[in-house]
Design a protein around this motif. Structure first.
Motif, short mmCIF file in Angstrom:
data_model
loop_
_atom_site.label_atom_id
_atom_site.label_comp_id
_atom_site.label_asym_id
_atom_site.label_seq_id
_atom_site.Cartn_x
_atom_site.Cartn_y
_atom_site.Cartn_z
N SER A 266 12.27 9.36 -98.63
CA SER A 266 13.33 8.65 -97.90
C SER A 266 13.19 8.81 -96.38
N ASP A 267 12.86 10.03 -95.91
CA ASP A 267 12.65 10.24 -94.48
C ASP A 267 11.49 9.39 -93.96
N LEU A 268 10.42 9.33 -94.74
CA LEU A 268 9.26 8.55 -94.31
C LEU A 268 9.59 7.06 -94.27
N ALA A 269 10.38 6.60 -95.23
CA ALA A 269 10.77 5.18 -95.25
C ALA A 269 11.61 4.85 -94.01
N VAL A 270 12.54 5.72 -93.65
CA VAL A 270 13.37 5.49 -92.47
C VAL A 270 12.50 5.53 -91.20
N LEU A 271 11.59 6.50 -91.14
CA LEU A 271 10.69 6.62 -89.99
C LEU A 271 9.86 5.36 -89.82
N LYS A 272 9.33 4.83 -90.92
CA LYS A 272 8.51 3.62 -90.85
C LYS A 272 9.36 2.43 -90.42
N ALA A 273 10.58 2.36 -90.91
CA ALA A 273 11.47 1.25 -90.53
C ALA A 273 11.79 1.31 -89.04
N LYS A 274 12.10 2.51 -88.54
CA LYS A 274 12.43 2.66 -87.11
C LYS A 274 11.21 2.36 -86.24
N SER A 275 10.03 2.78 -86.69
CA SER A 275 8.83 2.51 -85.91
C SER A 275 8.54 1.01 -85.87
N LEU B 282 10.64 -0.58 -83.31
CA LEU B 282 10.13 -0.29 -81.97
C LEU B 282 8.80 -0.98 -81.70
N GLY B 283 8.15 -1.47 -82.75
CA GLY B 283 6.87 -2.15 -82.58
C GLY B 283 5.70 -1.22 -82.39
N ILE B 284 5.83 0.01 -82.92
CA ILE B 284 4.72 0.97 -82.84
C ILE B 284 4.47 1.52 -84.24
N GLY B 285 3.31 2.12 -84.44
CA GLY B 285 2.99 2.73 -85.72
C GLY B 285 3.83 3.98 -85.94
N TYR B 286 4.10 4.28 -87.21
CA TYR B 286 4.95 5.44 -87.50
C TYR B 286 4.28 6.75 -87.08
N GLN B 287 2.94 6.81 -87.14
CA GLN B 287 2.26 8.03 -86.71
C GLN B 287 2.40 8.23 -85.20
N ASN B 288 2.36 7.13 -84.45
CA ASN B 288 2.56 7.22 -83.01
C ASN B 288 3.99 7.65 -82.69
N LEU B 289 4.95 7.19 -83.49
CA LEU B 289 6.34 7.61 -83.30
C LEU B 289 6.47 9.11 -83.53
N ILE B 290 5.84 9.60 -84.59
CA ILE B 290 5.88 11.04 -84.88
C ILE B 290 5.24 11.83 -83.74
N GLN B 291 4.09 11.35 -83.25
CA GLN B 291 3.42 12.02 -82.12
C GLN B 291 4.32 12.07 -80.90
N ALA B 292 5.00 10.96 -80.62
CA ALA B 292 5.89 10.90 -79.46
C ALA B 292 7.05 11.86 -79.62
N LEU B 293 7.62 11.92 -80.81
CA LEU B 293 8.74 12.84 -81.05
C LEU B 293 8.31 14.29 -80.87
N ARG C 110 4.08 16.97 -94.80
CA ARG C 110 4.74 16.32 -95.92
C ARG C 110 6.18 15.98 -95.53
N PHE C 111 6.56 14.73 -95.85
CA PHE C 111 7.91 14.23 -95.61
C PHE C 111 8.50 13.81 -96.94
N SER C 112 9.82 13.83 -97.01
CA SER C 112 10.46 13.24 -98.18
C SER C 112 10.23 11.74 -98.13
#
Length: 96
Positions: A60-69, A72-83, A56-58
């Motif tokens: 606002s955090d999820l919105a920022v994560l999706k924007a950053k992903s 970068l041109g990748i899915g937000y779940q892939n960004l989370i996996q990479a992090l 679970r994410f807040s």
């Protein structure tokens, strides 16, 4: 493209020398050795499996994560996996 230099330990250097000199002969594995190697291979393969989890994410955090992903041109779940992967490897330090 960079090529990584392969570093061999002493046992590998000796084995490579025997192979190149034509002195190496294959020795068949007995059932116990074969079974042990098969178990090691299964364990190694199991470590690379993907497992679904819920986190679970807040909003606002999820919105920022999706924007950053998206930047970068990748899915937000892939960004989370990479992090997470980079943190586990020690490439990313966490400050709490």
């Amino acid at each position: 493209m960079k090529t990584k230099k392969i570093v061999l330990d002493t046992e590998e250097v000796e084995l490579l020398g025997e192979i190149e000199a034509g002195e190496w002969h294959e020795k068949p594995l007995d059932e116990q050795e074969l079974s042990a190697y098969q178990n090691h291979a299964k364990y190694t393969k199991a470590l690379n499996e993907k497992r679904q989890t819920t986190i679970r994410f807040s909003v606002s955090d999820l919105a920022v994560l999706k924007a950053k992903s998206k930047e970068l041109g990748i899915g937000y779940q892939n960004l989370i996996q990479a992090l997470v992967h980079n943190y586990v490897k020690g490439d990313i330090k966490l400050e709490v």
